[in-house]
Structures are given as C-alpha cells and as structure tokens.
Design a protein around this motif. Sequence first.
Motif, PDB file in Angstrom:
ATOM      1  N   UNK A   1       0.854  -1.182   0.000  1.00 54.96           N
ATOM      2  CA  UNK A   1       0.000   0.000   0.000  1.00 54.96           C
ATOM      3  C   UNK A   1       0.890   1.231   0.000  1.00 54.96           C
ATOM      4  N   UNK A   2       0.619   2.149  -0.921  1.00 56.27           N
ATOM      5  CA  UNK A   2       1.352   3.410  -0.941  1.00 56.27           C
ATOM      6  C   UNK A   2       0.609   4.431  -0.098  1.00 56.27           C
ATOM      7  N   UNK A   3       1.352   5.082   0.790  1.00 54.55           N
ATOM      8  CA  UNK A   3       0.813   6.083   1.705  1.00 54.55           C
ATOM      9  C   UNK A   3       1.484   7.412   1.377  1.00 54.55           C
ATOM     10  N   UNK A   4       0.700   8.487   1.350  1.00 53.71           N
ATOM     11  CA  UNK A   4       1.251   9.789   0.970  1.00 53.71           C
ATOM     12  C   UNK A   4       1.096  10.861   2.045  1.00 53.71           C
ATOM     13  N   UNK A   5       0.523  10.500   3.198  1.00 52.06           N
ATOM     14  CA  UNK A   5       0.324  11.490   4.251  1.00 52.06           C
ATOM     15  C   UNK A   5       0.096  10.781   5.583  1.00 52.06           C
ATOM     16  N   UNK A   6       0.221  11.567   6.651  1.00 54.00           N
ATOM     17  CA  UNK A   6      -0.079  11.029   7.984  1.00 54.00           C
ATOM     18  C   UNK A   6      -1.539  10.609   8.043  1.00 54.00           C
ATOM     19  N   UNK A   7      -2.413  11.371   7.385  1.00 53.57           N
ATOM     20  CA  UNK A   7      -3.844  11.052   7.381  1.00 53.57           C
ATOM     21  C   UNK A   7      -4.108   9.694   6.723  1.00 53.57           C
ATOM     22  N   UNK A   8      -3.367   9.375   5.678  1.00 53.33           N
ATOM     23  CA  UNK A   8      -3.525   8.059   5.028  1.00 53.33           C
ATOM     24  C   UNK A   8      -3.004   6.940   5.931  1.00 53.33           C
ATOM     25  N   UNK A   9      -1.932   7.213   6.665  1.00 56.32           N
ATOM     26  CA  UNK A   9      -1.427   6.237   7.639  1.00 56.32           C
ATOM     27  C   UNK A   9      -2.490   5.979   8.695  1.00 56.32           C
ATOM     28  N   UNK A  10      -3.104   7.048   9.186  1.00 56.96           N
ATOM     29  CA  UNK A  10      -4.151   6.928  10.199  1.00 56.96           C
ATOM     30  C   UNK A  10      -5.368   6.197   9.648  1.00 56.96           C
ATOM     31  N   UNK A  11      -5.744   6.480   8.408  1.00 53.33           N
ATOM     32  CA  UNK A  11      -6.901   5.814   7.792  1.00 53.33           C
ATOM     33  C   UNK A  11      -6.651   4.310   7.654  1.00 53.33           C
ATOM     34  N   UNK A  12      -5.437   3.924   7.280  1.00 52.18           N
ATOM     35  CA  UNK A  12      -5.089   2.506   7.182  1.00 52.18           C
ATOM     36  C   UNK A  12      -5.211   1.849   8.556  1.00 52.18           C
ATOM     37  N   UNK A  13      -4.686   2.506   9.580  1.00 51.34           N
ATOM     38  CA  UNK A  13      -4.761   1.957  10.942  1.00 51.34           C
ATOM     39  C   UNK A  13      -6.209   1.790  11.381  1.00 51.34           C
TER      40      UNK A  13
END
Length: 150
Positions: free
Chosen positions: A3-15
């Motif tokens: 999974x490619x993540x481009x922001x802290x918000x995307x990291x949080x959404x994945x979690x």
Amino acid sequence: MRIEIHSIEETQALAQAIARLCQNKHVVITLDGDLGAGKTTWTKAFGKALGVTSTINSPTFTILKSYTQGNGQPLHHIDAYRLEGASQDLGFEDCFDEGITVVEWSQFIQDQLPEDRLSLSFEEGIDENRVITMEAKGDVSKSILEGYHD
C-alpha cells in the motif's frame, strides 16, 4: 499486499481500517521499519479506532504498555527496540493470548512471536510518502487481511 501512503492522514486511515477488522479478535500485529517510518503514528490511530481513550505513546523505555479498548479488552503495545540481543523469554505469551498486541521492532523478539500474526513493514520515502507491506501469517490474520479493501 503493498500500500502506498502519501500522508499522515492516510497512515491513520489505514490503521483505522485494520482496527475495524481486528475488533473482538485476539491478534498480534508486528510493525517493522526504520526510526521515523510511522509505526507509532499508526499505533496511536489504531488504538484510538479501538476506543482507547488514554494517550498512546512509544513504550521504548518501559518496553510494554497496556491500554483498555472500548470493548474492555486489552491493547498491548510492545516496543522491542531495546531487546536486541536479548535471549531470555520475557513472558510476552500472556499478552499474545488476550486482546490485541502491537509489536514494534518485532525482529528482536522473533522467536517469541506467535505463528499467527499480521506483519506490517514500513518503508520510508520522501516527505510523508511510505510503502507499507502487509503479510498475514495464520488463519486469524488472513481473515483480517482478506477483509481489507483499499
């Protein structure tokens, strides 16, 4: 699964997405990657999505911190960074047998981990870009990963 993540918000959404799939399960999740790759950021969002109201921070010096999820089950957070080279059994099996356990720097306690676990590997890129590789090892973790949709 990569999974490619481009922001802290995307990291949080994945979690948050993984947390929804883990609710009411007993599962071990390992997080590996360099310092600053996003492991603790991921864990904070994961715990919040599980209903943890306490502040989650890295247990680097205490090695283990336990929190209570919204459903009353424990969320254990282990930071094994300082355990490099440790050969004794540290009794983590009790954590692995109840609630959810997140292990940062799992390579340092590899021989103590249960067979069934969800492994996330964080590769740091430029700025907030990351690649997170998720791998399921066992039936419970496979059911979680199969339920995840980007």
